[in-house]
Every structure is written in C-alpha cells, then in structure tokens.
Design a protein around this motif. Sequence first.
Motif, mmCIF file in Angstrom:
data_model
loop_
_atom_site.group_PDB
_atom_site.id
_atom_site.type_symbol
_atom_site.label_atom_id
_atom_site.label_comp_id
_atom_site.label_asym_id
_atom_site.label_seq_id
_atom_site.Cartn_x
_atom_site.Cartn_y
_atom_site.Cartn_z
ATOM 1 N N ARG A 108 0.484 -1.043 0.052
ATOM 2 C CA ARG A 108 0.171 0.110 0.423
ATOM 3 C C ARG A 108 0.667 1.251 -0.202
ATOM 4 N NH1 ARG A 108 -2.115 -0.526 4.003
ATOM 5 N NH2 ARG A 108 -1.543 0.704 5.532
ATOM 6 N N GLU A 109 1.685 1.050 1.230
ATOM 7 C CA GLU A 109 2.494 2.737 0.488
ATOM 8 C C GLU A 109 3.698 2.670 -0.075
ATOM 9 O OE1 GLU A 109 4.202 2.256 4.706
ATOM 10 O OE2 GLU A 109 2.151 2.322 5.433
ATOM 11 N N LEU A 110 3.811 1.610 -0.585
ATOM 12 C CA LEU A 110 4.918 2.137 -2.300
ATOM 13 C C LEU A 110 3.966 1.789 -3.378
ATOM 14 C CD1 LEU A 110 7.079 -1.590 -2.159
ATOM 15 C CD2 LEU A 110 8.080 0.737 -1.094
ATOM 16 N N GLY A 111 2.676 1.684 -3.574
ATOM 17 C CA GLY A 111 2.057 1.633 -4.307
ATOM 18 C C GLY A 111 1.436 3.311 -4.040
ATOM 19 N N THR A 112 0.884 4.098 -2.872
ATOM 20 C CA THR A 112 1.182 5.379 -2.586
ATOM 21 C C THR A 112 1.915 6.160 -3.510
ATOM 22 O OG1 THR A 112 -0.538 5.418 -0.859
ATOM 23 C CG2 THR A 112 0.650 7.134 -1.027
ATOM 24 N N ALA A 113 3.167 6.729 -2.874
ATOM 25 C CA ALA A 113 4.326 6.943 -2.800
ATOM 26 C C ALA A 113 4.171 6.161 -4.811
ATOM 27 C CB ALA A 113 5.621 6.061 -3.134
ATOM 28 N N ALA A 114 4.259 5.568 -5.476
ATOM 29 C CA ALA A 114 4.310 5.570 -6.948
ATOM 30 C C ALA A 114 3.303 6.352 -7.908
ATOM 31 C CB ALA A 114 3.846 4.208 -7.414
ATOM 32 N N ALA A 115 1.835 6.416 -6.718
ATOM 33 C CA ALA A 115 0.893 7.414 -7.668
ATOM 34 C C ALA A 115 1.216 8.516 -7.429
ATOM 35 C CB ALA A 115 -0.235 6.977 -6.744
ATOM 36 N N GLU A 116 1.695 9.153 -6.475
ATOM 37 C CA GLU A 116 2.556 10.643 -6.286
ATOM 38 C C GLU A 116 3.188 10.849 -7.276
ATOM 39 O OE1 GLU A 116 3.875 10.109 -2.227
ATOM 40 O OE2 GLU A 116 1.576 10.257 -1.540
ATOM 41 N N LEU A 117 4.370 9.702 -7.880
ATOM 42 C CA LEU A 117 5.979 10.405 -9.105
ATOM 43 C C LEU A 117 4.907 10.283 -9.490
ATOM 44 C CD1 LEU A 117 8.218 10.884 -9.292
ATOM 45 C CD2 LEU A 117 8.549 8.092 -9.445
ATOM 46 N N LEU A 118 3.655 8.863 -10.217
ATOM 47 C CA LEU A 118 3.815 9.422 -11.828
ATOM 48 C C LEU A 118 2.171 10.927 -11.553
ATOM 49 C CD1 LEU A 118 1.998 5.950 -12.310
ATOM 50 C CD2 LEU A 118 4.362 7.241 -13.030
ATOM 51 N N THR A 119 1.962 11.007 -10.567
ATOM 52 C CA THR A 119 0.741 12.430 -10.641
ATOM 53 C C THR A 119 1.370 13.594 -11.045
ATOM 54 O OG1 THR A 119 -0.761 11.253 -8.728
ATOM 55 C CG2 THR A 119 -0.571 13.550 -9.447
ATOM 56 N N ILE A 174 5.068 13.413 -12.676
ATOM 57 C CA ILE A 174 5.831 13.696 -13.218
ATOM 58 C C ILE A 174 5.659 13.137 -14.564
ATOM 59 C CG2 ILE A 174 8.127 12.788 -12.275
ATOM 60 C CD1 ILE A 174 7.840 10.048 -13.402
ATOM 61 N N VAL A 175 3.942 13.008 -14.485
ATOM 62 C CA VAL A 175 3.660 12.014 -16.248
ATOM 63 C C VAL A 175 2.186 13.143 -17.103
ATOM 64 C CG1 VAL A 175 1.608 11.058 -17.463
ATOM 65 C CG2 VAL A 175 2.910 9.858 -15.723
ATOM 66 N N THR A 176 3.109 14.067 -18.138
ATOM 67 C CA THR A 176 2.200 15.342 -18.437
ATOM 68 C C THR A 176 1.106 14.499 -19.799
ATOM 69 O OG1 THR A 176 4.193 15.068 -20.741
ATOM 70 C CG2 THR A 176 4.509 16.045 -17.587
ATOM 71 N N GLU A 177 0.488 15.261 -20.628
ATOM 72 C CA GLU A 177 -0.648 15.034 -21.512
ATOM 73 C C GLU A 177 0.010 14.563 -22.635
ATOM 74 O OE1 GLU A 177 -3.182 18.003 -22.729
ATOM 75 O OE2 GLU A 177 -4.018 17.685 -20.426
ATOM 76 N N ASP A 178 1.463 15.096 -23.010
ATOM 77 C CA ASP A 178 2.149 14.396 -23.871
ATOM 78 C C ASP A 178 2.550 12.921 -24.137
ATOM 79 O OD1 ASP A 178 1.372 16.535 -25.259
ATOM 80 O OD2 ASP A 178 3.544 17.849 -24.600
ATOM 81 N N ASP A 179 2.949 12.272 -22.878
ATOM 82 C CA ASP A 179 3.443 11.111 -21.892
ATOM 83 C C ASP A 179 2.567 10.141 -22.876
ATOM 84 O OD1 ASP A 179 6.579 11.186 -21.384
ATOM 85 O OD2 ASP A 179 4.774 11.994 -19.429
ATOM 86 N N VAL A 180 3.184 9.064 -22.992
ATOM 87 C CA VAL A 180 2.165 8.123 -22.943
ATOM 88 C C VAL A 180 2.870 6.482 -22.053
ATOM 89 C CG1 VAL A 180 1.569 5.305 -24.409
ATOM 90 C CG2 VAL A 180 1.912 7.261 -25.237
ATOM 91 N N LEU A 181 2.213 6.392 -21.186
ATOM 92 C CA LEU A 181 1.989 5.653 -19.940
ATOM 93 C C LEU A 181 2.031 3.917 -19.809
ATOM 94 C CD1 LEU A 181 2.777 5.828 -16.452
ATOM 95 C CD2 LEU A 181 0.750 6.049 -16.685
ATOM 96 N N GLY A 182 2.989 3.277 -20.231
ATOM 97 C CA GLY A 182 2.452 1.917 -19.869
ATOM 98 C C GLY A 182 2.485 1.352 -18.382
ATOM 99 N N VAL A 183 1.384 0.551 -18.579
ATOM 100 C CA VAL A 183 2.079 -0.516 -16.732
ATOM 101 C C VAL A 183 1.727 -1.801 -17.260
ATOM 102 C CG1 VAL A 183 0.285 1.821 -15.940
ATOM 103 C CG2 VAL A 183 -0.398 -0.293 -17.483
ATOM 104 N N SER A 184 2.873 -2.640 -16.596
ATOM 105 C CA SER A 184 1.953 -3.979 -16.440
ATOM 106 C C SER A 184 1.103 -4.464 -15.800
ATOM 107 C CB SER A 184 4.001 -4.733 -16.349
ATOM 108 O OG SER A 184 4.324 -4.254 -14.337
#
Length: 314
Positions: A92-103, A105-115
């Motif tokens: 949960r806490e690693l996932g929360t940190a990942a969510a905060e980082l994506l929020t 650094i990700v822009t509208e010009d990005d294409v976000l890939g996920v596994s």
Amino acid sequence: MGPAELQRATTVARRYFLEGKAKTEIADEFGISRYKVARILDECREQGIVRIEIGVPTAVDSELSERLRRAFGLRHALVVRTTAPDVVTLRRELGTAAAELLTEIVTEDDVLGVSWGRTLDTMAGALTGLAACSIVQMTGVTGAVGANSIDLVRQLAAVSHGPAYPIYAPLVVSDAGTAQALYQQPGIAAATSRFASITKAAVAVGSWDRDGSQFHQALPPATLATLSTGDIAAEVCSVLLTEDGTPTGEDISRQTISIRADQLRRIPDVIAVAGGESKVRAIRSVLRGGLANSVITDVGAARLLLESPTPPQG
C-alpha cells in the motif's frame, strides 16, 4: 433510503468518487439535475455510504533515496519509510508513493505503460489525479479477464480520462504460433503497436518463485520444469533475468503476449515498484540489466541494495 434510492445513490457516488465523472455527466446519465446529483452526494456522506479519509503524505527517506539514485545511476529513486512490516502495508505505501510520483511527472504528452502486480493495483487505487495521457497495457492477462492488468488500465484511464489500450489476451499461450496469430489481431495490435511510443512506465518486479511472481504462477508445471530456476533472479513484464540482468528463457518469451526486453530498455523512464528483503535480488537484477531506470522501494531493501550496487549495463 429505500432499496431503489440506495442503489441509485451508491451508483452516483461510484461515478463521482471512483470514476471521476463530472456532476453534469452523472445528471445526464440518470436524467436528473446537477443540483440533485450534489444533494445525493451530500446524503451519501451524511449517511456513511461515502467516507472520506485524508491520507498522511508518504514518508520518504531523502538521504537514502539520493544514495540509491547515485549508486545505480537512476532518474528517480524514492525510498519509503514504511509504517509496519507486513506485506499488505508495504504494498500500500509503495503504491501510494508510485501514485504520487506519476501524478508529478506524467504529462498529457506522455504515453504511460503499465505491467501488472498487486503493488501496482494499490498504486492505481491511490491515484486521485493524472494527466490526460494515453495508457498502454504492456502484458497479457494472468487469471480471469477483467482482473489484473486490464482492470489496472481501466482504473488509470478513469482517473486520467485519456485513451486506454488494453490487451484482451492471456499472458501465456500454448505455443509461438498462437502468440504470433494473436499479435495480428487488431485489438491486441492497437496496444502492442504503441510499445515503441511509451515514454514512461510503471512495472512490478517479481522474484522467481510462486509467491513472488504472478508469471511463475501462470506457467504450467511442464514449462516450469524446462527452466533452470537457479539461474533466474527476477521477472519483469514476463521477461526473465539472470543475476547480472541478462534476459533468459527465450523459448518461454515466444509464448507470451508482452513487451520485450529490448522494447522495455528503450522507454525513457521505467519505474520499478517493489520492496521487501525477498525482492532485493530481483530488484538488483532489473537495475543491473537496465530494464528500469527509476525505483520505488522501502528502507530495508534500499540498504541491502546499497551493499553491492553495480551500474546498469550500457
């Protein structure tokens, strides 16, 4: 509320709080006014149907994060101080940190890939905002369709409101011919053809055992028996890696619907989200092999990683 009214209220709440729909969109769907939608949402809060919690910001050890970033030559490194030792809290806490980082650094010009992965599921659940980027699924499905990677893509797209490209196919198929035929299907090709366009990616890291890797669970026993499991240190996006980060198990890769190691390496920013002492060998392998150039992990794993860092392969 009566049962019909309660059903409508819970559906309205889901549309607004979980799917991120505007009140005007919900009003149009149910044939009511925007103000009626607002009243229903207020009643949901008053009656406890909706409970709002304010999460404490993720605690990051900035000094350890910087040491890890420099040791492995990473773009981003976040070392999280977890509040409890159990695996559920860790995810949960690693996932929360990942969510905060994506929020961030990700822009509208990005294409976000996920596994796929349980930690990435918690990441998707923790996201409250994301730029309207394209979301591309990088692996086929393990388990039932509608769960795991497909559901993850849906959750991310519901927050970003950008286009989504899921892969409605199993991760592992019976033979290479079947895999190649599936790659030609228009729906699957819509996702796989975008692998080269991915600019940022979030991936889970698996240790090569039944508990530590959903890919391990997806392979039939006869296939597992053909692998020299002692040589496998990690799995990421169904790519198997040795201790030094070299891809292995090429025969198995021909039976998977998934991004390849060379495609993963070409993505400008791949964020590995994994923690716990049992994942240290796997995380180190992924970083050494250059299949991720950013990492989110916990304090205990970070300290073990720093005991024997090796720069990634060129």
